[in-house]
Design an enzyme around this catalytic site. Structure first.
Site, PDB file in Angstrom:
ATOM      1  N   ASP A  48       6.757  -2.924  -8.264  1.00  0.00           N
ATOM      2  CA  ASP A  48       7.459  -3.392  -9.460  1.00  0.00           C
ATOM      3  C   ASP A  48       7.858  -2.243 -10.389  1.00  0.00           C
ATOM      4  O   ASP A  48       8.887  -2.315 -11.070  1.00  0.00           O
ATOM      5  CB  ASP A  48       6.568  -4.354 -10.256  1.00  0.00           C
ATOM      6  CG  ASP A  48       6.407  -5.702  -9.579  1.00  0.00           C
ATOM      7  OD1 ASP A  48       7.128  -5.970  -8.599  1.00  0.00           O
ATOM      8  OD2 ASP A  48       5.558  -6.488 -10.034  1.00  0.00           O
ATOM      9  N   ARG A  73      13.452 -17.861  -5.780  1.00  0.00           N
ATOM     10  CA  ARG A  73      13.681 -16.531  -6.367  1.00  0.00           C
ATOM     11  C   ARG A  73      13.211 -15.422  -5.426  1.00  0.00           C
ATOM     12  O   ARG A  73      13.778 -14.328  -5.426  1.00  0.00           O
ATOM     13  CB  ARG A  73      13.009 -16.397  -7.742  1.00  0.00           C
ATOM     14  CG  ARG A  73      13.417 -15.089  -8.443  1.00  0.00           C
ATOM     15  CD  ARG A  73      13.161 -15.127  -9.932  1.00  0.00           C
ATOM     16  NE  ARG A  73      11.775 -15.034 -10.306  1.00  0.00           N
ATOM     17  CZ  ARG A  73      11.230 -15.639 -11.357  1.00  0.00           C
ATOM     18  NH1 ARG A  73      11.972 -16.437 -12.113  1.00  0.00           N
ATOM     19  NH2 ARG A  73       9.958 -15.491 -11.641  1.00  0.00           N
ATOM     20  N   TYR A 124      -3.053  -5.884  -4.230  1.00  0.00           N
ATOM     21  CA  TYR A 124      -2.713  -6.878  -3.206  1.00  0.00           C
ATOM     22  C   TYR A 124      -2.685  -6.175  -1.845  1.00  0.00           C
ATOM     23  O   TYR A 124      -1.632  -5.959  -1.246  1.00  0.00           O
ATOM     24  CB  TYR A 124      -1.365  -7.530  -3.501  1.00  0.00           C
ATOM     25  CG  TYR A 124      -1.312  -8.284  -4.813  1.00  0.00           C
ATOM     26  CD1 TYR A 124      -2.334  -9.153  -5.169  1.00  0.00           C
ATOM     27  CD2 TYR A 124      -0.242  -8.122  -5.685  1.00  0.00           C
ATOM     28  CE1 TYR A 124      -2.300  -9.840  -6.369  1.00  0.00           C
ATOM     29  CE2 TYR A 124      -0.195  -8.806  -6.881  1.00  0.00           C
ATOM     30  CZ  TYR A 124      -1.231  -9.663  -7.230  1.00  0.00           C
ATOM     31  OH  TYR A 124      -1.192 -10.341  -8.422  1.00  0.00           O
ATOM     32  N   ASP A 178       9.678 -10.006  -3.084  1.00  0.00           N
ATOM     33  CA  ASP A 178      10.018  -9.365  -4.353  1.00  0.00           C
ATOM     34  C   ASP A 178      10.097  -7.845  -4.227  1.00  0.00           C
ATOM     35  O   ASP A 178      10.947  -7.188  -4.838  1.00  0.00           O
ATOM     36  CB  ASP A 178       8.967  -9.654  -5.440  1.00  0.00           C
ATOM     37  CG  ASP A 178       8.364 -11.038  -5.395  1.00  0.00           C
ATOM     38  OD1 ASP A 178       8.345 -11.664  -4.322  1.00  0.00           O
ATOM     39  OD2 ASP A 178       7.874 -11.489  -6.435  1.00  0.00           O
ATOM     40  N   LYS A 201       1.344  -4.242  -4.089  1.00  0.00           N
ATOM     41  CA  LYS A 201       0.629  -3.513  -5.135  1.00  0.00           C
ATOM     42  C   LYS A 201      -0.724  -3.083  -4.570  1.00  0.00           C
ATOM     43  O   LYS A 201      -1.197  -3.628  -3.578  1.00  0.00           O
ATOM     44  CB  LYS A 201       0.383  -4.390  -6.379  1.00  0.00           C
ATOM     45  CG  LYS A 201       1.613  -4.759  -7.169  1.00  0.00           C
ATOM     46  CD  LYS A 201       1.239  -5.598  -8.397  1.00  0.00           C
ATOM     47  CE  LYS A 201       2.486  -6.012  -9.168  1.00  0.00           C
ATOM     48  NZ  LYS A 201       2.149  -6.844 -10.351  1.00  0.00           N
TER      49      LYS A 201
END
Length: 640
Positions: free
Chosen positions: A105, A230, A153, A160, A150
């Site tokens: 991210d 999404r 994770y 994403d 991440k």
């Protein structure tokens, strides 16, 4: 009292006039203007919460980036810069960024760092972008090489993450000449599809756990159980944003195109027939609590429209994008009493966690908070709006290529990484001297832009319909110039005769070679004169102002143009004057065999005087450039 009432009436009339003018703007501009008012400097959280480097700002600023390139409104660039500058220190370090988190991210804002470096040439943005890029060198991976979403994770890939990392990874690789990275970029997309694609529907599950131990993971396949709208929107946007950086001969390009085309087929199957939108859980439109979600609709609209514009998807998908955008405007966009634009219906946050709440179940996806003016949704709506507005012109030049000369203008300079790069009137030069905005404008008209770094021949020119020569080097600007000569001129003339279109955008004699270029120009009855017109003293812009009334052969709308330090043209047959000012020929055309030649006396569409950062109103080179591009395309020989 009468004076007070009269003054109040005039004030109200002025406010009403301003509101009416705002209502006439395209949705991209209305939304960008609303964003600046709503969230100064990009800060969309309250002051009592810590403001940190975050992906939501990245998505929002990608939307503002798209709006700037679509409109050349300099206030949008200022907004991007001010939003980023609150985090970037003089040494290129990034406040609140924690590389040890290994969060994909955190990388999406790297795209704005590359933009700011390109435009300003300030090395601090390069250093900050490099800091983010270095994260990928040690970022943890699954056993088959996929990036973890991440650090917290482990062994997980999410849809994403492809949007967060890969467009930045690819842009950095192109900007700083690291082509070897594209093999890894391709791998990330391929692995994500291999692990998450459902063979029955063609849709992609949200995430994959290599260990198969997470509460949401299938114990056999490791995939999550639902198709989140999404999530697929992130992945589809990542594809259309990464593909432009691939070279034509990279085998990974075909792999990404295949993935995009397969996903497009699946996604449009689940487009709601009544609204044109998509449900939060894509394949369960009739189930309890499912709803039409705005950010996914914007992302799909953007990806489909951009895919069509750039030739990645068949033109039939334009109707899907159009129906989706119509549904967004009809059902999900609200105009507030003060004229600001609100996007409703965005799910605030979704994640596949390690706890019982974030379990990937249907009930989890449809029970999360839905809000208005979520920055992710607004950023996606900005991107969708710019693409749908560009779609109105994209068919004009589709299938055509403009090839830019980098042989007769072959200037180079060192970039912040110490490498020598081509610059000055180049598509990939984002600084004042570049043609990045001009190139974007051409691509909005459906053209492909390419560059020729070697001497022109009939063979290498035959790959394009338009060959553009701009401001060829003289000794003031390049100590080892490649001058036009009789052989090169003859080869170019032969290509034109066979049906090509040559566009010459010259400069004044102190900034460019005229003498040698005239060897070519005189083939077509044109001679660029060694004179200096429109010399400008500092910022006295009026000295370079040329007004066009609109409704003419070239300029459909009235514009105040800025042409600084230009030459003029003398003509003989077969050349004819197309545009004159004060008796001087500024633009001419000539039919030559099956082809055509356009001669212009200035390279006027370079960024410094086109991108809205320097020239004040009412100057509008960008608007004039839009008319010019449209006119150029109408001049293409019938052969093409």
């Amino acid at each position: 009292m009468r004076f007070v009432l009269l003054s109040l009436s005039f004030l109200l009339w002025g406010v009403a006039l301003q509101q009416a003018q705002a209502d006439d703007l395209p949705w991209s501009q209305r939304t960008a203007d609303s964003t600046i008012k709503r969230w100064p400097k990009g800060k969309f959280i309250s002051d009592d919460k810590p403001w940190v480097w975050n992906y939501e700002l990245g998505v929002l600023l990608q939307g503002m980036d798209a709006a700037w390139y679509h409109t050349a409104n300099g206030s949008y660039f200022t907004y991007i810069k001010e939003s980023i500058d609150s985090f970037i220190n003089a040494d290129g370090s990034i406040s609140t960024y924690k590389p040890e988190n290994n969060a994909l991210d955190d990388l999406v804002l790297g795209r704005e760092l590359l933009l700011l470096y390109g435009v300003t040439q300030d090395a601090k943005y390069y250093k900050a972008a490099t800091l983010l890029r270095q994260q990928l060198n040690t970022h943890p991976r699954t056993s088959d090489g996929g990036f973890w979403h991440k650090q917290r994770y482990p062994q997980q890939m999410w849809l994403d993450g492809l949007y967060m990392a890969e467009p930045f990874y690819a842009e950095y690789a192109v900007t700083f000449h690291e082509p070897q990275d594209f093999k890894d970029i391709t791998k990330q997309f391929v692995l994500m599809e291999e692990h998450s694609r459902d063979p029955k529907t063609g849709l992609l599950y949200h995430g994959w756990d290599e260990t198969k131990k997470q509460v949401w993971a299938d114990k056999t396949t490791g995939i999550s159980p639902n198709f989140w709208a999404r999530g697929m929107g992130w992945y589809m946007m990542a594809l259309v944003d990464t593909l432009p950086y691939y070279s034509e001969n990279d085998p990974g390009r075909e792999k990404l195109l295949g993935i995009l085309q397969r996903l497009a087929v699946a996604v449009v199957k689940y487009q709601d027939k009544g609204s044109g939108l998509w449900y939060e859980v894509v394949d369960k439109p009739g189930e309890k609590d499912n709803y039409l979600e705005s950010s996914a609709a914007c992302m799909f609209t953007y990806a489909l429209a951009k895919g069509v514009r750039l030739g990645y998807l068949p033109g039939t998908y334009a109707s899907n994008a159009s129906r989706a955008y119509e549904g967004i405007l009809k059902r999900l966009v609200k105009v507030e009493p003060d004229g600001q634009i609100t996007l409703t219906g965005t799910v605030r946050a979704i994640g596949l966690g390690t706890d019982a709440v974030h379990d990937g179940s249907y009930s989890y996806y449809v029970s999360q908070e839905v809000i208005s003016n979520d920055p992710k949704g607004v950023g996606a709506f900005l991107m969708a709006s710019t693409e749908m507005e560009a779609a109105q012109t994209a068919a004009v030049g589709r299938g055509k290529t403009m090839l830019l000369d980098a042989w007769f203008n072959s200037q180079t300079r060192k970039d912040a990484s110490g490498q020598m790069i081509s610059y000055h009137y180049k598509w990939n030069d984002f600084s004042n001297s570049g043609y990045s905005l001009f190139g974007h404008l051409l691509r909005e008209y459906g053209l492909k832009t390419d560059t020729l770094y070697e001497a022109p021949t009939v063979e290498n020119l035959s790959k394009a319909q338009i060959y553009l020569i701009v401001s060829p080097d003289n000794l003031n600007w390049n100590k080892n110039p490649h001058y036009m000569d009789a052989d090169s001129a003859a080869r170019i003339a032969e290509w034109v005769k066979q049906g090509g279109m040559l566009v010459i955008m010259e400069n004044d004699t102190s900034h460019a070679d005229l003498d040698h270029l005239n060897i070519l120009a005189e083939h077509f009855g044109m001679h660029f004169n060694s004179v200096l017109r429109n010399a400008v003293d500092g910022n006295q812009f009026e000295m370079g102002r040329i007004d066009v009334s609109g409704g003419g052969h070239i300029f459909q709308a009235p514009h105040a143009l800025f042409l600084k330090e230009i030459c003029t043209l003398t003509l003989r047959e077969p050349a004819t004057a197309i545009w004159r000012d004060k008796g001087d020929v500024l633009l001419a055309e000539a039919q030559y065999g099956k082809g055509k030649v356009i001669g212009f006396v200035d390279p006027w569409l370079y960024n410094e005087y086109t991108d809205g950062r320097k020239l004040p109103p009412p100057y509008n080179n960008f608007g004039g450039g839009r008319d010019y591009v449209h006119w150029l395309l109408k001049q293409l020989p019938d052969k093409h």
